[in-house]
Design a protein around this motif. Structure first.
Motif, PDB file in Angstrom:
ATOM      1  N   PRO A   1      45.613  48.076  37.715  1.00 25.74           N
ATOM      2  CA  PRO A   1      45.568  47.210  38.898  1.00 25.74           C
ATOM      3  C   PRO A   1      45.063  45.805  38.569  1.00 25.74           C
ATOM      4  O   PRO A   1      44.470  45.572  37.517  1.00 25.74           O
ATOM      5  N   TRP A   2      45.303  44.899  39.501  1.00 28.13           N
ATOM      6  CA  TRP A   2      44.828  43.539  39.338  1.00 28.13           C
ATOM      7  C   TRP A   2      43.301  43.501  39.445  1.00 28.13           C
ATOM      8  O   TRP A   2      42.699  44.365  40.089  1.00 28.13           O
ATOM      9  N   PRO A   3      42.659  42.502  38.821  1.00 25.26           N
ATOM     10  CA  PRO A   3      41.198  42.390  38.909  1.00 25.26           C
ATOM     11  C   PRO A   3      40.723  42.113  40.333  1.00 25.26           C
ATOM     12  O   PRO A   3      41.496  41.660  41.193  1.00 25.26           O
ATOM     13  N   ALA A   4      39.443  42.365  40.576  1.00 27.24           N
ATOM     14  CA  ALA A   4      38.887  42.254  41.928  1.00 27.24           C
ATOM     15  C   ALA A   4      39.060  40.859  42.516  1.00 27.24           C
ATOM     16  O   ALA A   4      39.216  40.710  43.737  1.00 27.24           O
ATOM     17  N   TRP A   5      39.030  39.817  41.682  1.00 27.95           N
ATOM     18  CA  TRP A   5      39.122  38.464  42.234  1.00 27.95           C
ATOM     19  C   TRP A   5      40.456  38.218  42.946  1.00 27.95           C
ATOM     20  O   TRP A   5      40.555  37.336  43.795  1.00 27.95           O
ATOM     21  N   ALA A   6      41.491  38.986  42.605  1.00 27.56           N
ATOM     22  CA  ALA A   6      42.788  38.805  43.255  1.00 27.56           C
ATOM     23  C   ALA A   6      42.740  39.184  44.732  1.00 27.56           C
ATOM     24  O   ALA A   6      43.615  38.775  45.506  1.00 27.56           O
ATOM     25  N   PHE A   7      41.718  39.958  45.135  1.00 30.76           N
ATOM     26  CA  PHE A   7      41.615  40.414  46.522  1.00 30.76           C
ATOM     27  C   PHE A   7      40.351  39.913  47.209  1.00 30.76           C
ATOM     28  O   PHE A   7      40.035  40.332  48.319  1.00 30.76           O
ATOM     29  N   ALA A   8      39.640  38.992  46.562  1.00 24.47           N
ATOM     30  CA  ALA A   8      38.407  38.455  47.136  1.00 24.47           C
ATOM     31  C   ALA A   8      38.719  37.382  48.175  1.00 24.47           C
ATOM     32  O   ALA A   8      39.617  36.557  47.988  1.00 24.47           O
ATOM     33  N   ASP A   9      37.973  37.386  49.279  1.00 26.38           N
ATOM     34  CA  ASP A   9      38.173  36.371  50.315  1.00 26.38           C
ATOM     35  C   ASP A   9      37.993  34.962  49.761  1.00 26.38           C
ATOM     36  O   ASP A   9      38.730  34.039  50.129  1.00 26.38           O
ATOM     37  N   GLY A  10      37.002  34.799  48.885  1.00 22.50           N
ATOM     38  CA  GLY A  10      36.741  33.470  48.337  1.00 22.50           C
ATOM     39  C   GLY A  10      37.929  32.922  47.565  1.00 22.50           C
ATOM     40  O   GLY A  10      38.233  31.728  47.628  1.00 22.50           O
ATOM     41  N   THR A  11      38.621  33.792  46.830  1.00 25.83           N
ATOM     42  CA  THR A  11      39.820  33.364  46.107  1.00 25.83           C
ATOM     43  C   THR A  11      40.919  32.987  47.080  1.00 25.83           C
ATOM     44  O   THR A  11      41.599  31.970  46.916  1.00 25.83           O
ATOM     45  N   LEU A  12      41.095  33.802  48.109  1.00 26.42           N
ATOM     46  CA  LEU A  12      42.150  33.565  49.098  1.00 26.42           C
ATOM     47  C   LEU A  12      41.971  32.199  49.767  1.00 26.42           C
ATOM     48  O   LEU A  12      42.939  31.462  49.965  1.00 26.42           O
ATOM     49  N   VAL A  13      40.739  31.860  50.100  1.00 30.10           N
ATOM     50  CA  VAL A  13      40.456  30.556  50.709  1.00 30.10           C
ATOM     51  C   VAL A  13      40.824  29.428  49.743  1.00 30.10           C
ATOM     52  O   VAL A  13      41.451  28.430  50.129  1.00 30.10           O
ATOM     53  N   GLN A  14      40.449  29.584  48.481  1.00 34.58           N
ATOM     54  CA  GLN A  14      40.762  28.551  47.497  1.00 34.58           C
ATOM     55  C   GLN A  14      42.266  28.392  47.296  1.00 34.58           C
ATOM     56  O   GLN A  14      42.764  27.281  47.095  1.00 34.58           O
TER      57      GLN A  14
END
Length: 281
Positions: free
Chosen positions: A74-87
Motif C-alpha cells: 500500500p501507499w505510505p500514510a502521508w498519501a492519506f493524511a489531511d495535511g498532505t491533502l490540504v497542501q
C-alpha cells in the motif's frame, strides 16, 4: 558518473545522474520545458527545473529530493493524511493561477493535443500520489510533467480529487491502503476548500466522471495501437471506468458542503444554499 534508474516510469522511465534526471524526450518536451521555465521564473518551487538536453537527446530536469511512492503498495500514510491533502489543493491552485497567463511558444505541442485558449490553465494532468514528492510532512512538489497541457481548471482538479480523496472503487482504494469510504465526502471538500474552489460541487462530480472515462479511453486507444505502455496500463483503465461508475452513483448529499458543528461533527448542508461560482480563469 553512474545512472540510477528511478522508480515508477510506466510510460517513459527516467534515470538520475547526480542531481539531474535524464528522460527520453518526446515531441511535446520543448513546450513542457517552456512551461517549467515559466514556473521557475515565477518562483514556483513545486516542480523540477528544465535543464535542456544531454548528448543523447534526453531531456534534463532538476531532481526533486524527498520520498516518492514508486512501486510501493500500500501507499505510505502521508498519501492519506489531511495535511498532505490540504497542501495538494494549495499547490494546484497556485499552479493554475500562475499558468492562466502562460503563453506557449510557437508551434506548441502537448501530450493530449489541444492549445492554450482564454479561460484555460496549464494543468499537470496527473498530479496523483504516485507522482508526488514529500520532504517529511511537506509536499515538495510533483514530477513527471509529460502529460501537462491546457484545460479548464476543473478538469485537472478532477483527476487529482479522484486519486487523492481517493474516489476509486472501494476495492481499489483498499488495495492502495485507504479503507475509510465513509470519509470520502469530507476529504473531497477539504481538498476543494484548500484549492479555494467555489464552483458547483455537484457539477464537479460530473467532471470527475468525464475525466476518468476520458483517461481510460486514451489508455485503451494506446493499447489498441500496440503501445506497450498502453497495454501495461490497461488495469488502470479498468479501475478508472469502474470508479467513474461508482462516482456517478454517489448521492446528492455527498457533494454538499457540511458546516462544522461545535462537537466537531458535520451539520447537514442547507438545502437552499446559494449555488457558488466557478473560479476565474
Amino acid at each position: 558518473m553512474s545512472e540510477d534508474v528511478l522508480p515508477g516510469g510506466k510510460t517513459v522511465g527516467a534515470v538520475r545522474i547526480g542531481d539531474v534526471v535524464h528522460k527520453r524526450a518526446s515531441p511535446w518536451t520543448p513546450t513542457v520545458h517552456a512551461l517549467l521555465r515559466h514556473l521557475a521564473e515565477a518562483g514556483f518551487d513545486g516542480a523540477p527545473r528544465a535543464l535542456g538536453f544531454d548528448e543523447q537527446g534526453r531531456e534534463r530536469l532538476s531532481y526533486l529530493p524527498g520520498e516518492m511512492i514508486g512501486e510501493r503498495v500500500p501507499w505510505p500514510a502521508w498519501a492519506f493524511a489531511d495535511g498532505t491533502l490540504v497542501q495538494v489543493g494549495q499547490w494546484m491552485r497556485r499552479l493554475h493561477d500562475l499558468t492562466a497567463e502562460f503563453r506557449p511558444p510557437a508551434g506548441e505541442r502537448w501530450f493530449a493535443g489541444g492549445e492554450m485558449r482564454p479561460g484555460m490553465v496549464i494543468g499537470h494532468q496527473d498530479a496523483a500520489p504516485y507522482n508526488a514528492v514529500m520532504d517529511g510532512d511537506r509536499l515538495a512538489g510533483f514530477f513527471d510533467w509529460d502529460t501537462a497541457g491546457p484545460s479548464p481548471r476543473e478538469v485537472d482538479l478532477a483527476f487529482t480529487a479522484l486519486s487523492w480523496v481517493p474516489l476509486y472503487t472501494p476495492a481499489a482504494a483498499r488495495h492502495f491502503g485507504f479503507d475509510r469510504p465513509e470519509d470520502r465526502s469530507r476529504r473531497l471538500h477539504l481538498l476543494l476548500d484548500a484549492y479555494g474552489y467555489d464552483g458547483d460541487r455537484h457539477a464537479f462530480g460530473a467532471v470527475i466522471v468525464q475525466r476518468a472515462r476520458r483517461q481510460a479511453a486514451v489508455i485503451r486507444q494506446m493499447a489498441e495501437a500496440g503501445d506497450p505502455a498502453g497495454v501495461g496500463l490497461l488495469p488502470v483503465a479498468d479501475n478508472l471506468e469502474r470508479s467513474a461508475t461508482d462516482v456517478e452513483a454517489l448521492p446528492d448529499d455527498f457533494w454538499q458542503v457540511r458546516a462544522a458543528r461545535p462537537d466537531g461533527g458535520a451539520a447537514p448542508a442547507a438545502a437552499d444554499r446559494e449555488p457558488p461560482r466557478s473560479p476565474a480563469g
